[in-house]
Design a protein around this motif. Structure first.
Motif, PDB file in Angstrom:
ATOM      1  N   PRO A 127      -9.811  -0.149  40.059  1.00 16.88           N
ATOM      2  CA  PRO A 127     -10.927   0.756  40.387  1.00 16.88           C
ATOM      3  C   PRO A 127     -10.867   1.241  41.841  1.00 16.88           C
ATOM      4  O   PRO A 127     -11.094   2.421  42.109  1.00 16.88           O
ATOM      5  N   CYS A 128     -10.552   0.342  42.756  1.00 15.47           N
ATOM      6  CA  CYS A 128     -10.445   0.757  44.159  1.00 15.47           C
ATOM      7  C   CYS A 128      -9.237   1.664  44.365  1.00 15.47           C
ATOM      8  O   CYS A 128      -9.296   2.615  45.132  1.00 15.47           O
ATOM      9  N   LEU A 129      -8.157   1.357  43.686  1.00 12.27           N
ATOM     10  CA  LEU A 129      -6.963   2.184  43.800  1.00 12.27           C
ATOM     11  C   LEU A 129      -7.254   3.599  43.320  1.00 12.27           C
ATOM     12  O   LEU A 129      -6.829   4.578  43.939  1.00 12.27           O
ATOM     13  N   SER A 130      -8.021   3.717  42.242  1.00  3.10           N
ATOM     14  CA  SER A 130      -8.413   5.043  41.753  1.00  3.10           C
ATOM     15  C   SER A 130      -9.256   5.769  42.790  1.00  3.10           C
ATOM     16  O   SER A 130      -9.047   6.951  43.067  1.00  3.10           O
ATOM     17  N   GLU A 131     -10.207   5.059  43.377  1.00  4.69           N
ATOM     18  CA  GLU A 131     -11.049   5.655  44.418  1.00  4.69           C
ATOM     19  C   GLU A 131     -10.193   6.055  45.609  1.00  4.69           C
ATOM     20  O   GLU A 131     -10.345   7.117  46.177  1.00  4.69           O
ATOM     21  N   TYR A 132      -9.255   5.197  45.987  1.00  2.00           N
ATOM     22  CA  TYR A 132      -8.348   5.495  47.094  1.00  2.00           C
ATOM     23  C   TYR A 132      -7.540   6.747  46.785  1.00  2.00           C
ATOM     24  O   TYR A 132      -7.332   7.596  47.641  1.00  2.00           O
ATOM     25  N   GLY A 133      -7.110   6.898  45.542  1.00  2.00           N
ATOM     26  CA  GLY A 133      -6.360   8.084  45.152  1.00  2.00           C
ATOM     27  C   GLY A 133      -7.162   9.351  45.362  1.00  2.00           C
ATOM     28  O   GLY A 133      -6.648  10.360  45.855  1.00  2.00           O
ATOM     29  N   ILE A 134      -8.446   9.281  45.010  1.00  4.18           N
ATOM     30  CA  ILE A 134      -9.327  10.433  45.219  1.00  4.18           C
ATOM     31  C   ILE A 134      -9.475  10.700  46.713  1.00  4.18           C
ATOM     32  O   ILE A 134      -9.375  11.840  47.167  1.00  4.18           O
ATOM     33  N   GLU A 135      -9.686   9.641  47.480  1.00  2.00           N
ATOM     34  CA  GLU A 135      -9.834   9.790  48.927  1.00  2.00           C
ATOM     35  C   GLU A 135      -8.565  10.372  49.538  1.00  2.00           C
ATOM     36  O   GLU A 135      -8.622  11.214  50.428  1.00  2.00           O
ATOM     37  N   GLN A 136      -7.410   9.937  49.055  1.00  2.00           N
ATOM     38  CA  GLN A 136      -6.141  10.440  49.577  1.00  2.00           C
ATOM     39  C   GLN A 136      -6.005  11.936  49.288  1.00  2.00           C
ATOM     40  O   GLN A 136      -5.528  12.688  50.137  1.00  2.00           O
ATOM     41  N   GLU A 137      -6.416  12.354  48.108  1.00  4.57           N
ATOM     42  CA  GLU A 137      -6.364  13.781  47.770  1.00  4.57           C
ATOM     43  C   GLU A 137      -7.255  14.602  48.695  1.00  4.57           C
ATOM     44  O   GLU A 137      -6.860  15.659  49.194  1.00  4.57           O
ATOM     45  N   VAL A 138      -8.478  14.122  48.939  1.00  2.54           N
ATOM     46  CA  VAL A 138      -9.402  14.821  49.841  1.00  2.54           C
ATOM     47  C   VAL A 138      -8.786  14.887  51.236  1.00  2.54           C
ATOM     48  O   VAL A 138      -8.800  15.941  51.882  1.00  2.54           O
ATOM     49  N   ARG A 139      -8.220  13.793  51.675  1.00  2.00           N
ATOM     50  CA  ARG A 139      -7.602  13.754  52.998  1.00  2.00           C
ATOM     51  C   ARG A 139      -6.451  14.759  53.094  1.00  2.00           C
ATOM     52  O   ARG A 139      -6.305  15.449  54.106  1.00  2.00           O
ATOM     53  N   THR A 140      -5.646  14.858  52.058  1.00  2.00           N
ATOM     54  CA  THR A 140      -4.525  15.799  52.037  1.00  2.00           C
ATOM     55  C   THR A 140      -5.028  17.241  52.131  1.00  2.00           C
ATOM     56  O   THR A 140      -4.489  18.051  52.889  1.00  2.00           O
ATOM     57  N   ILE A 141      -6.073  17.546  51.383  1.00  2.00           N
ATOM     58  CA  ILE A 141      -6.639  18.903  51.409  1.00  2.00           C
ATOM     59  C   ILE A 141      -7.196  19.227  52.788  1.00  2.00           C
ATOM     60  O   ILE A 141      -6.938  20.304  53.337  1.00  2.00           O
TER      61      ILE A 141
END
Length: 98
Positions: free
Chosen positions: A44-58
C-alpha cells in the motif's frame, strides 16, 4: 566485531509523512534506508509512493527551470535538518517506549 544497530521500523503513517523528504533526498542515509525498507515490504505504501513519484516527475518537468537563490536553499536545508533531527529523536523515544 560490533553489530550494526537495528533500524527502527516505521508505520505507514510515518512513511507517507516523510515520502517527500525521501523523494528529495533530504533525509539522512540511515533514514532513507529505513523508509526504503518499509516501501519494499509494504505494497500500500509502495503504491502511494508510486503516485507521489509521478506527481514529483510532473512538477519537476514543469518547473525544472525555476531556481531558488542559494541563501534560500541553505536556510531550507538547515530547517529540514533540524526537523529531521527532532523527528529521529521522537522516533527513538517512541521505539524505547514500545
Amino acid at each position: 566485531m560490533s553489530a550494526e544497530p537495528e533500524k527502527p521500523k516505521l508505520d505507514c503513517r510515518e512513511v507517507l509523512e516523510e515520502v517527500y523528504l525521501y523523494l528529495d533526498e533530504e533525509c539522512s542515509d540511515r533514514r532513507r534506508g529505513v523508509i526504503r525498507d518499509h516501501l519494499e515490504e509494504c505494497s500500500p505504501c509502495l503504491s502511494e509512493y508510486g503516485i507521489e513519484q509521478e506527481v514529483r516527475t510532473i512538477v519537476h518537468r514543469c518547473c525544472s527551470q525555476e531556481k531558488a537563490p542559494d541563501d534560500v536553499k541553505s536556510r531550507l536545508r538547515q530547517k529540514l535538518s533540524a526537523i529531521e533531527q527532532v523527528s529521529e529523536i521522537f522516533s527513538e523515544v517512541a521505539e524505547r517506549d514500545r
